[in-house]
Design a protein around this motif. Structure first.
Motif, PDB file in Angstrom:
ATOM      1  N   MET A   1      19.619  42.965  21.584  1.00 26.57           N
ATOM      2  CA  MET A   1      19.601  41.534  21.767  1.00 26.57           C
ATOM      3  C   MET A   1      20.474  40.891  20.706  1.00 26.57           C
ATOM      4  N   THR A   2      21.260  39.952  21.151  1.00 24.49           N
ATOM      5  CA  THR A   2      22.198  39.350  20.210  1.00 24.49           C
ATOM      6  C   THR A   2      22.223  37.834  20.264  1.00 24.49           C
ATOM      7  N   PRO A  27      12.486  35.468  26.209  1.00 24.50           N
ATOM      8  CA  PRO A  27      12.648  36.260  24.980  1.00 24.50           C
ATOM      9  C   PRO A  27      13.943  35.928  24.235  1.00 24.50           C
ATOM     10  N   ARG A  28      15.002  35.680  24.967  1.00 26.12           N
ATOM     11  CA  ARG A  28      16.286  35.341  24.334  1.00 26.12           C
ATOM     12  C   ARG A  28      16.179  34.042  23.534  1.00 26.12           C
ATOM     13  N   ALA A  29      15.538  33.019  24.113  1.00 30.49           N
ATOM     14  CA  ALA A  29      15.383  31.732  23.422  1.00 30.49           C
ATOM     15  C   ALA A  29      14.461  31.869  22.217  1.00 30.49           C
ATOM     16  N   ASP A  43      12.153  42.390  17.804  1.00 34.61           N
ATOM     17  CA  ASP A  43      12.826  43.390  18.639  1.00 34.61           C
ATOM     18  C   ASP A  43      11.929  44.606  18.873  1.00 34.61           C
ATOM     19  N   ARG A  44      11.319  45.084  17.819  1.00 34.33           N
ATOM     20  CA  ARG A  44      10.465  46.271  17.918  1.00 34.33           C
ATOM     21  C   ARG A  44       9.261  46.001  18.816  1.00 34.33           C
ATOM     22  N   CYS A  65       3.047  39.536  24.325  1.00 28.56           N
ATOM     23  CA  CYS A  65       4.050  39.630  23.253  1.00 28.56           C
ATOM     24  C   CYS A  65       4.915  38.369  23.222  1.00 28.56           C
ATOM     25  N   VAL A  66       5.404  37.965  24.372  1.00 28.11           N
ATOM     26  CA  VAL A  66       6.266  36.780  24.447  1.00 28.11           C
ATOM     27  C   VAL A  66       5.498  35.531  24.005  1.00 28.11           C
TER      28      VAL A  66
END
Length: 123
Positions: A1-2, A27-29, A43-44, A65-66
């Protein structure tokens, strides 16, 4: 993820971070809103939840998780306020452990809750 902020070195305001998270809980936001020191843990844990969801054919671990990390990102949008909240929580816990009154909740209820929690954890 970047996922990264658009401009290098630019730190969004707490209001901008919270607004972005109101509009997008992906998740990206969430990752883009987190402080750098939390990225590896995110990330983990995200990958672990994704793996578990795939193994169990159940999206619950991924949703949990989210949701957890979304709340974390919202709280950490204002680092100074987050630090104050943690300090206050630690002080309340310390006082409850000593059987002292804590504001807002009668000390005996707080103490009883802590005892139950400790007993369930085997401490």
């Amino acid at each position: 993820m970047t996922a990264q902020p658009h401009e290098s070195g630019y730190r969004r305001t707490p209001e901008e971070i919270r607004a972005s998270l109101r509009d997008d809980r992906s998740p990206r936001a969430i990752r883009a809103a987190l402080p750098v020191e939390d990225l590896d843990a995110f990330d983990r844990q995200y990958r672990e939840a994704l793996q578990k969801a795939g193994d169990e054919l159940d999206l619950t671990p991924l949703h949990e998780c989210v949701e957890t990390w979304w709340r974390h990102a919202v709280l950490k949008a204002e680092p100074t306020e987050y630090d104050r909240m943690i300090d206050r929580a630690e002080e309340i816990r310390r006082r409850a452990d000593l059987g002292e009154p804590t504001s807002g909740v009668p000390w005996d209820e707080t103490f009883e809750t802590r005892l139950r929690s400790s007993a369930q954890k085997g401490r």
